[in-house]
Scaffold this active site. Structure first.
Site, PDB file in Angstrom:
ATOM      1  N   TYR A 172     -10.934  23.129 -18.944  1.00 22.32           N
ATOM      2  CA  TYR A 172     -10.677  23.600 -20.311  1.00 22.32           C
ATOM      3  C   TYR A 172     -12.013  23.754 -21.062  1.00 22.32           C
ATOM      4  O   TYR A 172     -13.087  23.567 -20.470  1.00 22.32           O
ATOM      5  CB  TYR A 172      -9.694  22.659 -21.018  1.00 22.32           C
ATOM      6  N   ARG A 220     -12.252  12.589 -20.967  1.00 19.88           N
ATOM      7  CA  ARG A 220     -11.778  12.781 -19.583  1.00 19.88           C
ATOM      8  C   ARG A 220     -12.682  13.820 -18.918  1.00 19.88           C
ATOM      9  O   ARG A 220     -12.952  14.886 -19.501  1.00 19.88           O
ATOM     10  CB  ARG A 220     -10.336  13.277 -19.602  1.00 19.88           C
ATOM     11  N   GLY A 319       0.503   8.612 -14.105  1.00 22.73           N
ATOM     12  CA  GLY A 319       1.132   9.692 -14.863  1.00 22.73           C
ATOM     13  C   GLY A 319       2.543   9.941 -14.400  1.00 22.73           C
ATOM     14  O   GLY A 319       3.531   9.453 -14.980  1.00 22.73           O
ATOM     15  N   ARG A 320       2.666  10.697 -13.314  1.00 25.83           N
ATOM     16  CA  ARG A 320       4.002  11.012 -12.795  1.00 25.83           C
ATOM     17  C   ARG A 320       4.795   9.748 -12.465  1.00 25.83           C
ATOM     18  O   ARG A 320       6.022   9.735 -12.673  1.00 25.83           O
ATOM     19  CB  ARG A 320       3.863  11.951 -11.586  1.00 25.83           C
ATOM     20  N   CYS A 346       6.630  15.377  -5.495  1.00 24.55           N
ATOM     21  CA  CYS A 346       7.198  16.672  -5.116  1.00 24.55           C
ATOM     22  C   CYS A 346       6.684  17.792  -6.022  1.00 24.55           C
ATOM     23  O   CYS A 346       6.692  18.963  -5.647  1.00 24.55           O
ATOM     24  CB  CYS A 346       8.722  16.625  -5.183  1.00 24.55           C
ATOM     25  N   CYS A 350       8.295  18.344 -12.497  1.00 20.44           N
ATOM     26  CA  CYS A 350       7.328  18.238 -13.597  1.00 20.44           C
ATOM     27  C   CYS A 350       6.402  19.443 -13.680  1.00 20.44           C
ATOM     28  O   CYS A 350       6.673  20.396 -14.406  1.00 20.44           O
ATOM     29  CB  CYS A 350       6.564  16.926 -13.505  1.00 20.44           C
ATOM     30  N   CYS A 362      12.008  15.322 -14.218  1.00 18.04           N
ATOM     31  CA  CYS A 362      11.570  14.629 -13.012  1.00 18.04           C
ATOM     32  C   CYS A 362      12.691  14.624 -11.977  1.00 18.04           C
ATOM     33  O   CYS A 362      13.822  14.239 -12.290  1.00 18.04           O
ATOM     34  CB  CYS A 362      11.154  13.199 -13.342  1.00 18.04           C
ATOM     35  N   GLN A 419      21.122  15.784   2.703  1.00 17.58           N
ATOM     36  CA  GLN A 419      20.010  16.642   3.127  1.00 17.58           C
ATOM     37  C   GLN A 419      18.631  16.024   2.918  1.00 17.58           C
ATOM     38  O   GLN A 419      17.621  16.586   3.338  1.00 17.58           O
ATOM     39  CB  GLN A 419      20.085  17.958   2.381  1.00 17.58           C
TER      40      GLN A 419
HETATM   41  C1  LIG Z   1       3.423  17.615 -16.102  1.00 14.64           C
HETATM   42  C2  LIG Z   1       1.975  17.255 -16.128  1.00 14.64           C
HETATM   43  C3  LIG Z   1       1.206  17.579 -17.228  1.00 14.64           C
HETATM   44  C4  LIG Z   1      -0.144  17.231 -17.277  1.00 14.64           C
HETATM   45  N1  LIG Z   1      -0.867  17.468 -18.407  1.00 14.64           N
HETATM   46  C5  LIG Z   1      -2.131  16.991 -18.519  1.00 14.64           C
HETATM   47  C6  LIG Z   1      -2.822  17.027 -19.751  1.00 14.64           C
HETATM   48  O1  LIG Z   1      -2.268  17.413 -20.766  1.00 14.64           O
HETATM   49  N2  LIG Z   1      -4.105  16.586 -19.778  1.00 14.64           N
HETATM   50  C7  LIG Z   1      -4.720  16.069 -18.672  1.00 14.64           C
HETATM   51  O2  LIG Z   1      -5.887  15.679 -18.751  1.00 14.64           O
HETATM   52  N3  LIG Z   1      -4.058  15.961 -17.497  1.00 14.64           N
HETATM   53  C8  LIG Z   1      -2.782  16.384 -17.409  1.00 14.64           C
HETATM   54  N4  LIG Z   1      -2.081  16.188 -16.251  1.00 14.64           N
HETATM   55  C9  LIG Z   1      -2.697  15.420 -15.158  1.00 14.64           C
HETATM   56  C10 LIG Z   1      -2.324  13.932 -15.286  1.00 14.64           C
HETATM   57  O3  LIG Z   1      -2.866  13.369 -16.427  1.00 14.64           O
HETATM   58  C11 LIG Z   1      -2.809  13.144 -14.054  1.00 14.64           C
HETATM   59  O4  LIG Z   1      -4.205  13.187 -14.006  1.00 14.64           O
HETATM   60  C12 LIG Z   1      -2.241  13.689 -12.762  1.00 14.64           C
HETATM   61  O5  LIG Z   1      -0.857  13.904 -12.890  1.00 14.64           O
HETATM   62  C13 LIG Z   1      -2.507  12.758 -11.592  1.00 14.64           C
HETATM   63  O6  LIG Z   1      -2.000  11.490 -11.851  1.00 14.64           O
HETATM   64  P1  LIG Z   1      -0.600  10.938 -11.243  1.00 14.64           P
HETATM   65  O7  LIG Z   1      -0.685  11.084  -9.760  1.00 14.64           O
HETATM   66  O8  LIG Z   1      -0.549   9.541 -11.721  1.00 14.64           O
HETATM   67  O9  LIG Z   1       0.456  11.803 -11.811  1.00 14.64           O
HETATM   68  C14 LIG Z   1      -0.732  16.563 -16.179  1.00 14.64           C
HETATM   69  C15 LIG Z   1       0.045  16.246 -15.078  1.00 14.64           C
HETATM   70  C16 LIG Z   1       1.386  16.570 -15.048  1.00 14.64           C
HETATM   71  C17 LIG Z   1       2.210  16.165 -13.865  1.00 14.64           C
HETATM   72  S1  SF4 Z   2       9.145  15.616 -10.430  1.00 14.65           S
HETATM   73 FE1  SF4 Z   2       8.418  14.843  -8.463  1.00 14.65          FE
HETATM   74  S2  SF4 Z   2       6.182  14.785  -8.736  1.00 14.65           S
HETATM   75 FE2  SF4 Z   2       7.021  15.031 -10.763  1.00 14.65          FE
HETATM   76  S3  SF4 Z   2       7.146  12.958 -11.540  1.00 14.65           S
HETATM   77 FE3  SF4 Z   2       9.120  13.388 -10.626  1.00 14.65          FE
HETATM   78  S4  SF4 Z   2       8.987  12.706  -8.511  1.00 14.65           S
HETATM   79 FE4  SF4 Z   2       6.934  12.787  -9.326  1.00 14.65          FE
END
Ligand SMILES: Cc1cc2nc3c(=O)[nH]c(=O)nc-3n(C[C@H](O)[C@H](O)[C@H](O)COP(=O)(O)O)c2cc1C
Ligand code: SF4
Length: 641
Positions: A172, A220, A319-320, A346, A350, A362, A419
């Site tokens: 960004y 970040r 996050g997820r 998956c 999201c 999710c 499945q």
């Molecule tokens: C739906 C979604 C939206 C995200 N939006 C942002 C965001 O606004 N800013 C950011 O720095 N990272 C964003 N990310 C990245 C997450 O902050 C995080 O770094 C990434 O999902 C990996 O972490 P996790 O494996 O714990 O999900 C987003 C990720 C997801 C899944």
């Molecule tokens: S939709 Fe899939 S990747 Fe996203 S948070 Fe849920 S389980 Fe994790």
């Protein structure tokens, strides 16, 4: 306590944090079109705060309309945001979590269709993913954006936020200025790394001036852009040192930009390993004195505890995993880590939805984004019949039982999961087992009466025996009407993946959807020479962007032959006759694997309706789709009881 390091208090600047768990920023598309906070947003944030996380970074929140990236993204662009933002603060503080927004400007990583104006950037170079030519910012315009970052930070502080984070990552605007990949300016904002750092430093200084010395300001950074001509980890560690020296209070370490998104590091799919970005957090941690936040498939408390214990980072961002289970921190703290509903990576519910302009949901947690709906009070308790123990049926049984109904579930086969078994048998897809395990454990724990290996037929029940029924009988794989389809050398992809059918010699997969392409990979890994025949012009188009790119790369490495824009005419013992753009031809093959969709198993619905007043049909039994839809529909049907 099971995870003593993870649940020890932490500190960023003067801000105390009750544990080392951070919710990283995630755009949800839950705000209104003006970027304002909605009730849905508050319900969602409340549920995560209640789950015990220590620090919550609100999503990338646009500081001006031209810097917006998503239609229903949160904004900090106007004072009108302040009342809503304070409600989010209140929701977090109620559960002793600290909260603050991630201040963001998309720069060139957005579209005119979203902002209403031409995207802006340090230089007039289009982003490889968005592909829209940006306007190169003038120095005056840069100064204006710097001021808008400061205004946004002031709003956050006024709303009662505990900190702000600068989005200097993921390609960004701040990241665009930092990198020679996107910044080819020759004025004071480009040319050398020192000059490319200027925008970030000016934004930081303006924000610091707006919020004062005691208010934590974090940043970040993508520790590796992973693009040719961009910044690698050594360069980014130097940037981290510069911003730490300037006074930032913590650094959150991620990786990638849109140009490298499909490499799968930014939001790692199932294929990538847990903790894949820890080496970057470690590199930054070694170089700076301020706290470091690590992220990236930190799906279990064990991995989070270890990274803090080994001083790889000071905080673990999940996050997820919090979308999948907001109670993740509480469960870990109470020694119930085994009960965590794990994110399976998956990316379907999201990020794939977000990139398609939809709201974030999710796959494994139908409550995510629907917290308000699920708070609905229970009416009368009912006797509920569920037919089918696949993802839709199990999800329905879980929610119905959680809500106090008396549930009986029939499953014709000898095991629950439907499945999900075939899905998890595909290469690199074993994480689907986490969902199966979790759903099965939940229905057992909730004392659902499970009649396994028992094919349900309507005459097993009496009229009025059940108050409601949920039909979740799944689907049957489609066998197309084609000359030769009944030959012994023709098998179904589902049967192959479940180990019920074997392939011999050269294999032709008919149907190149995601499942067909994944089955082709499974076959190629078993040393078959594989050809995929697809009617449309591309394969696996239903897969998330990064998953698809990585799958195609693996198929290419395995030498899988992909034939698109081609229809099958007939199947023979050693070849398949197809018709493509240039006419008919024969593709040699000894086994034909069919993956051409499915039809709903809905044969008993009418009869059940005569015996049970209230009948819902869900998942594939309604219309064959993905696991995400099956789990959600099952849960929503149970909620509607
Ligand atoms: C739906 C979604 C939206 C995200 N939006 C942002 C965001 O606004 N800013 C950011 O720095 N990272 C964003 N990310 C990245 C997450 O902050 C995080 O770094 C990434 O999902 C990996 O972490 P996790 O494996 O714990 O999900 C987003 C990720 C997801 C899944
Ligand atoms: S939709 Fe899939 S990747 Fe996203 S948070 Fe849920 S389980 Fe994790």
């Amino acid at each position: 306590m099971p995870f003593p390091k993870l649940f020890s208090a932490g500190k960023i600047g003067k801000m105390k944090i009750k544990n080392r768990l951070v919710m990283p920023p995630m755009v949800r598309n839950y705000a209104d079109v003006k970027g304002l906070v909605t009730k849905r947003y508050i319900d969602h944030i409340s549920s995560i705060a209640k789950g015990g996380v220590g620090m919550m970074v609100l999503e990338a929140s646009f500081i001006e309309q031209a810097g917006r990236g998503f239609k229903n993204q949160l904004g900090v662009h106007s004072d009108t945001i302040i009342p809503g933002l304070s409600l989010l603060v209140e929701a977090a503080h109620k559960h002793k979590a600290v909260i603050g927004p991630q201040l963001y400007h998309a720069g060139r990583q957005t579209l005119k269709a979203i902002t209403g104006v031409q995207p802006v950037a340090p230089s007039a170079i289009p982003d490889p993913l968005e592909q829209e030519m940006p306007h190169a910012l003038t120095v005056g315009e840069i100064k204006d954006i710097v001021k808008k970052f400061a205004d946004a930070a002031r709003r956050a502080k006024t709303a009662g936020c505990d900190f702000v984070e600068l989005h200097g990552a993921h390609g960004y605007l701040i990241n665009q200025f930092l990198s020679p990949f996107s910044n080819t300016r020759t004025d004071e904002y480009g040319g050398t790394q020192e000059k490319r750092n200027r925008f970030m430093l000016e934004v930081y200084a303006a924000v610091r001036a707006a919020v004062g010395d005691d208010f934590p300001v974090t940043i970040r950074l993508s520790a590796d852009e992973m693009v040719e001509g961009g910044l690698g980890v050594k360069d980014m560690v130097k940037v981290a040192k510069v911003i730490a020296k300037a006074g930032v209070d913590a650094i959150s370490v991620t990786a990638g930009v849109y140009g490298s998104y499909t490499k799968g590091y930014m939001i790692a799919p199932m294929f990538m390993s847990d903790g894949l970005l820890l080496k970057y957090a470690k590199a930054v941690k070694r170089a700076v004195k301020v706290p470091v936040i690590a992220v990236g498939k930190l799906r279990t408390p064990q991995i989070c505890e270890k990274l803090i214990k080994e001083k790889i980072a000071d905080f673990a961002a999940i996050g997820r995993p919090l979308l999948a289970d907001p109670e993740w921190p509480n469960k870990a703290k109470k020694g119930q880590a085994a009960l965590i509903n794990k994110c399976v990576a998956c990316n379907q519910g999201c990020i794939q939805r977000l990139f398609s302009g939809e709201d974030v949901l999710c796959t494994v947690n139908p409550t995510c984004g629907r917290e308000g709906e699920f708070a609905k009070l229970l009416g009368a308790k009912k006797k509920v019949l569920i037919v089918g123990g696949g993802p839709a049926g199990l999800s329905a049984a879980k929610v119905a039982a959680e809500r106090g109904h008396k549930v009986t579930l029939y499953e014709a086969s000898r095991k629950l999961g439907g499945q999900l078994w075939a899905a998890s048998a595909l290469p690199h897809r074993e994480s689907w087992n986490d969902l199966t395990r979790s759903l099965v454990a939940d229905v057992k724990r909730l004392k659902v009466k499970i009649l396994i290996g028992k094919k349900f037929v309507p005459n097993m029940i009496k009229k009025g025996e059940y108050d409601a029924a949920i039909i979740a009988m799944g689907s049957t794989a489609l066998t197309p009407i084609l000359p030769g389809v009944i030959h012994d050398n023709v098998i179904l992809a589902r049967d192959y993946n479940e180990g019920k059918a074997k392939a011999k010699g050269r294999v032709i997969v008919l149907g190149g959807g995601c499942q067909g392409a994944q089955t082709a990979e499974a076959l190629a890994l078993q040393k078959h020479k594989v050809t995929v025949v697809e009617m449309t012009d591309a394969v696996a188009i239903d897969a998330p962007l990064e998953d698809r790119a990585m799958l195609l790369e693996r198929l290419s490495k395995l030498g899988v032959n992909i034939v698109t824009n081609t229809k099958v005419k007939s199947i023979g013992a050693t070849s398949v006759v197809v018709e493509g753009k240039t006419g008919e031809s024969a593709i040699p093959g000894d086994t034909v694997v069919i993956c051409m969709g499915a039809f709903s198993n809905d044969g008993i619905n009418r009869e059940v309706k005569q015996l049970v007043g209230n009948v819902a049909v869900v998942g594939d039994a309604l219309h064959p789709r993905r696991i995400t839809d099956a789990v959600a529909e099952g849960a929503l049907a149970a909620l509607a009881l």
